[in-house]
Design an enzyme around this catalytic site. Structure first.
Site, PDB file in Angstrom:
ATOM      1  N   TYR A 140       0.875  -1.176   0.000  1.00 18.90           N
ATOM      2  CA  TYR A 140       0.000   0.000   0.000  1.00 18.90           C
ATOM      3  C   TYR A 140       0.909   1.222   0.000  1.00 18.90           C
ATOM      4  O   TYR A 140       0.925   2.031   0.939  1.00 18.90           O
ATOM      5  CB  TYR A 140      -0.918   0.012   1.224  1.00 18.90           C
ATOM      6  CG  TYR A 140      -1.955  -1.082   1.216  1.00 18.90           C
ATOM      7  CD1 TYR A 140      -2.289  -1.752   0.042  1.00 18.90           C
ATOM      8  CD2 TYR A 140      -2.634  -1.440   2.390  1.00 18.90           C
ATOM      9  CE1 TYR A 140      -3.247  -2.753   0.039  1.00 18.90           C
ATOM     10  CE2 TYR A 140      -3.598  -2.429   2.389  1.00 18.90           C
ATOM     11  CZ  TYR A 140      -3.898  -3.091   1.209  1.00 18.90           C
ATOM     12  OH  TYR A 140      -4.854  -4.073   1.208  1.00 18.90           O
TER      13      TYR A 140
HETATM   14  C1  LIG Z   1      -7.442  -2.140  -7.021  1.00 17.93           C
HETATM   15  C2  LIG Z   1      -6.334  -2.690  -6.172  1.00 17.93           C
HETATM   16  C3  LIG Z   1      -6.579  -3.795  -5.372  1.00 17.93           C
HETATM   17  C4  LIG Z   1      -5.552  -4.327  -4.570  1.00 17.93           C
HETATM   18  N1  LIG Z   1      -5.831  -5.417  -3.776  1.00 17.93           N
HETATM   19  C5  LIG Z   1      -4.842  -5.938  -3.018  1.00 17.93           C
HETATM   20  C6  LIG Z   1      -5.075  -7.091  -2.208  1.00 17.93           C
HETATM   21  O1  LIG Z   1      -6.177  -7.646  -2.180  1.00 17.93           O
HETATM   22  N2  LIG Z   1      -4.040  -7.565  -1.469  1.00 17.93           N
HETATM   23  C7  LIG Z   1      -2.804  -6.986  -1.471  1.00 17.93           C
HETATM   24  O2  LIG Z   1      -1.889  -7.472  -0.802  1.00 17.93           O
HETATM   25  N3  LIG Z   1      -2.559  -5.886  -2.216  1.00 17.93           N
HETATM   26  C8  LIG Z   1      -3.544  -5.356  -2.989  1.00 17.93           C
HETATM   27  N4  LIG Z   1      -3.288  -4.262  -3.759  1.00 17.93           N
HETATM   28  C9  LIG Z   1      -1.949  -3.671  -3.746  1.00 17.93           C
HETATM   29  C10 LIG Z   1      -1.031  -4.438  -4.705  1.00 17.93           C
HETATM   30  O3  LIG Z   1      -0.609  -5.638  -4.084  1.00 17.93           O
HETATM   31  C11 LIG Z   1       0.215  -3.602  -5.017  1.00 17.93           C
HETATM   32  O4  LIG Z   1      -0.156  -2.399  -5.613  1.00 17.93           O
HETATM   33  C12 LIG Z   1       1.179  -4.388  -5.915  1.00 17.93           C
HETATM   34  O5  LIG Z   1       2.452  -3.815  -5.875  1.00 17.93           O
HETATM   35  C13 LIG Z   1       0.657  -4.413  -7.331  1.00 17.93           C
HETATM   36  O6  LIG Z   1       1.474  -5.138  -8.181  1.00 17.93           O
HETATM   37  P1  LIG Z   1       1.372  -4.823  -9.747  1.00 17.93           P
HETATM   38  O7  LIG Z   1       2.303  -5.712 -10.449  1.00 17.93           O
HETATM   39  O8  LIG Z   1      -0.045  -4.815 -10.156  1.00 17.93           O
HETATM   40  O9  LIG Z   1       1.834  -3.310  -9.757  1.00 17.93           O
HETATM   41  P2  LIG Z   1       2.958  -2.495 -10.554  1.00 17.93           P
HETATM   42  O10 LIG Z   1       2.472  -1.087 -10.447  1.00 17.93           O
HETATM   43  O11 LIG Z   1       3.189  -3.042 -11.893  1.00 17.93           O
HETATM   44  O12 LIG Z   1       4.263  -2.712  -9.687  1.00 17.93           O
HETATM   45  C14 LIG Z   1       4.352  -2.367  -8.317  1.00 17.93           C
HETATM   46  C15 LIG Z   1       5.816  -2.246  -7.913  1.00 17.93           C
HETATM   47  O13 LIG Z   1       6.501  -3.463  -8.193  1.00 17.93           O
HETATM   48  C16 LIG Z   1       7.515  -3.261  -9.187  1.00 17.93           C
HETATM   49  N5  LIG Z   1       7.436  -4.372 -10.126  1.00 17.93           N
HETATM   50  C17 LIG Z   1       6.411  -4.678 -10.949  1.00 17.93           C
HETATM   51  N6  LIG Z   1       6.687  -5.773 -11.649  1.00 17.93           N
HETATM   52  C18 LIG Z   1       7.910  -6.193 -11.271  1.00 17.93           C
HETATM   53  C19 LIG Z   1       8.737  -7.273 -11.662  1.00 17.93           C
HETATM   54  N7  LIG Z   1       8.342  -8.152 -12.589  1.00 17.93           N
HETATM   55  N8  LIG Z   1       9.945  -7.408 -11.084  1.00 17.93           N
HETATM   56  C20 LIG Z   1      10.364  -6.520 -10.140  1.00 17.93           C
HETATM   57  N9  LIG Z   1       9.616  -5.454  -9.734  1.00 17.93           N
HETATM   58  C21 LIG Z   1       8.399  -5.302 -10.300  1.00 17.93           C
HETATM   59  C22 LIG Z   1       7.166  -1.940  -9.843  1.00 17.93           C
HETATM   60  O14 LIG Z   1       8.303  -1.329 -10.414  1.00 17.93           O
HETATM   61  C23 LIG Z   1       6.576  -1.163  -8.688  1.00 17.93           C
HETATM   62  O15 LIG Z   1       7.599  -0.662  -7.868  1.00 17.93           O
HETATM   63  C24 LIG Z   1      -4.284  -3.720  -4.570  1.00 17.93           C
HETATM   64  C25 LIG Z   1      -4.047  -2.607  -5.379  1.00 17.93           C
HETATM   65  C26 LIG Z   1      -5.063  -2.083  -6.156  1.00 17.93           C
HETATM   66  C27 LIG Z   1      -4.815  -0.857  -6.998  1.00 17.93           C
END
Ligand SMILES: Cc1cc2nc3c(=O)[nH]c(=O)nc-3n(C[C@H](O)[C@H](O)[C@H](O)COP(=O)(O)OP(=O)(O)OC[C@H]3O[C@@H](n4cnc5c(N)ncnc54)[C@H](O)[C@@H]3O)c2cc1C
Length: 535
Positions: free
Chosen positions: A477
């Site tokens: 978060y």
């Molecule tokens: C609508 C919504 C619902 C959510 N629900 C939950 C939930 O139920 N439980 C929970 O725990 N969290 C929840 N989250 C939070 C979520 O876990 C984090 O935002 C998480 O980081 C999202 O991962 P992403 O790959 O989608 O995001 P991205 O924005 O793609 O990445 C997030 C971070 O990780 C890095 N990153 C991405 N991909 C990689 C990779 N392949 N290797 C290394 N670094 C990488 C990015 O550079 C960035 O710093 C929610 C968020 C949202 C917006």
């Protein structure tokens, strides 16, 4: 989950600083960068098809598609010079090597759900490495393991597991559109956390490309780096290409309910009681609380509403026995409950009505996008009723339906795992985690300052009731209010430990030691990446 404001640190410096270097860079090197990518890629012919620049008609749609926080979906947000969408590991390696060579910062994006947009925003010239094409999932139901590539979503993983077996599942997020790349990197919790812990607790191997462009697995990266990438936050140590996870048993029948109670229906006392019992319930029972103000009081008056949103790993008869003995005040009845399969419960917790086809889990755009600003807290001692009443008063000062809190119970497996097992440290002693939310769909960024100011003031009020020294926070978060690195120039351990100790407690120092070894030049960096000691 939701959130808000394009803060000044994101907007003004970008307008003032970013325009000039972008022009200078674009005039001198775009062909060089593309040639560099071709040179270092297998299937080089495809590279031009995998790279988007502002000259491409599809650049904006590729950039915008996974941005979740509408605060950052604005023409004023800084834009990448290139978006690289790799199809194979050599493309990832080439993107790292060529970004280094041409002095571009890299932001890795998997699902695009970062609350502060750190996977697709930067105040210096940058490239987005978008893992959207890395979506393969292979499940071995007999071995109870799966390999999942980082651009896949949690929903896709659940769906593919359920295709193989209705009695297997995985303990990741409630929101099916989160990308496993970022989500597992920061922990990742969902309805199974009291039974099986976090997604990151269940990762048993990984493939990662490091700052030197080497493809590593658990054995070749070593246990320190493998420890760091399971909860130390995305974007600090390399690009995770894929994760190997343990899939977990779930019963063929689970039961769900969502019971709503307003202040007039004794919500304050129920919420207070929930704090005393929710973390001590059997591990099969997960009752989370969603708190918001709306007009559901008598004659449509404004009130607080508490939703007791529940998953039980078993049938309705045994659920009723458990709730009667452990939380009788909630008065759960058979009519409140619905039995279903675990995969159907994933659709239920994503907020879709009963009967929605399971294929909704494969839809990467199924989440409703909002403007939002969120924060988090951990609670170790129950909040007195007077404290709850103070919260309700503050909720009535915010527009109706905009503010929300989600309280997630801990205990169970979460309390059994040692604080240092992975970087995620919030374990024994935590009663529950709060997610503070302010989310709106009308008024756009113009009303952001008002909502962001409300949530910051609410967070200040909560300080007296939540964990202290450090005031703990959940890395997934992401909240830049709690501190950040210098975006330009060197980072400092001291500055980073302000936010780092909140996310990781004592584990922060080990993360810094790992970073110092694996990426001493700090190539993988952003506003809350782990800094090396020397930088
Ligand atoms: C609508 C919504 C619902 C959510 N629900 C939950 C939930 O139920 N439980 C929970 O725990 N969290 C929840 N989250 C939070 C979520 O876990 C984090 O935002 C998480 O980081 C999202 O991962 P992403 O790959 O989608 O995001 P991205 O924005 O793609 O990445 C997030 C971070 O990780 C890095 N990153 C991405 N991909 C990689 C990779 N392949 N290797 C290394 N670094 C990488 C990015 O550079 C960035 O710093 C929610 C968020 C949202 C917006």
């Amino acid at each position: 989950m939701k959130m808000a404001n394009f803060t000044l640190h994101h907007l003004l410096p970008c307008l003032l600083f970013f325009a000039a270097p972008l022009v200078a860079f674009a005039a001198s090197t775009p062909d060089d960068f593309l040639q560099c990518l071709s040179l270092h890629s297998v299937n080089a012919f495809a590279i031009s098809k995998l790279v988007y620049t502002p000259m491409n008609s599809s650049y904006s749609s590729v950039l915008d598609i996974t941005i979740q926080n509408l605060r950052f979906l604005t023409p004023f947000a800084p834009k990448p010079i290139y978006i690289v969408t790799p199809l194979n590991v050599s493309h990832v390696q080439a993107a790292i090597l060529c970004s280094r060579r041409y002095g571009l910062q890299m932001r890795t994006r998997s699902g695009g759900h970062d609350y502060e947009g750190l996977s697709y925003l930067s105040e210096v010239p940058f490239v987005i490495l978008d893992m959207v094409n890395f979506r393969l999932i292979s499940v071995d139901a007999e071995d109870k393991t799966a390999w999942v590539q980082s651009g896949a979503t949690a929903g896709e993983l659940y769906y593919r597991i359920a295709e193989k077996s209705k009695t297997l599942g995985f303990p990741a997020g409630l929101c099916p559109t989160v990308g496993v790349g970022g989500h597992f990197s920061g922990g990742g919790y969902g309805t199974l956390l009291r039974k099986y812990g976090l997604a990151a607790d269940n990762v048993i191997d990984a493939q990662l490309v490091d700052a030197q462009g080497r493809l590593l697995d658990r054995e070749s990266m070593g246990e320190d780096l493998f420890w760091a990438i399971r909860g130390g936050g995305g974007g600090s140590f390399g690009v995770v290409v894929s994760w190997k996870v343990k899939v977990v048993p779930v019963p063929s029948i689970v039961t769900v309910f969502t019971i709503l109670r307003t202040l007039e229906q004794n919500a304050t006392k129920l919420v207070h009681q929930w704090q005393l019992v929710a973390n001590k319930l059997p591990n099969d029972l997960f009752i989370r609380l969603i708190l918001q103000s709306n007009n559901s009081g008598p004659n449509g008056t404004r009130t607080m509403q508490a939703s007791f949103n529940t998953l039980y790993l078993g049938g309705v008869d045994s659920l009723l026995e458990v709730t009667r003995s452990s939380f009788p005040e909630l008065n759960v009845t058979r009519q409140d409950c619905t039995e279903m399969s675990w995969i159907e419960s994933a659709v239920y917790f994503a907020g879709f009505p009963r009967g929605t086809p399971l294929e909704i889990l494969l839809n990467r755009s199924s989440n409703t996008k909002t403007f939002f600003k969120n924060k988090s807290d951990y609670v170790r001692e129950s909040i007195p009723e007077s404290g709850l009443e103070g919260m309700w008063e503050r909720f009535f000062e915010e527009d109706e339906g905009v503010a929300q809190m989600i309280w997630n119970p801990y205990g169970g497996k979460m309390a059994e795992i040692p604080e240092s097992a992975i970087p995620f440290p919030h374990r024994a002693g935590v009663l529950y985690k709060i997610q503070h939310i302010t989310a709106w769909t009308t008024g756009g960024n113009e009303v952001a300052p008002k909502h962001v100011s409300w949530i910051r003031s609410f967070y200040s009020y909560m300080a007296q009731y939540v964990s202290k020294s450090p005031r703990e926070a959940y890395i997934n978060y992401r909240d830049l209010d709690i501190g950040m690195n210098n975006v330009i120039g060197s980072t400092s351990y001291k500055q980073a430990s302000v936010w780092g100790k909140k996310y990781f407690k004592k584990n922060f120092d080990r993360l810094v030691r790992v970073k110092t070894v694996v990426d001493p030049e700090n190539f993988f960096r952003h506003e809350q990446s782990i800094p090396p000691f020397s930088s």
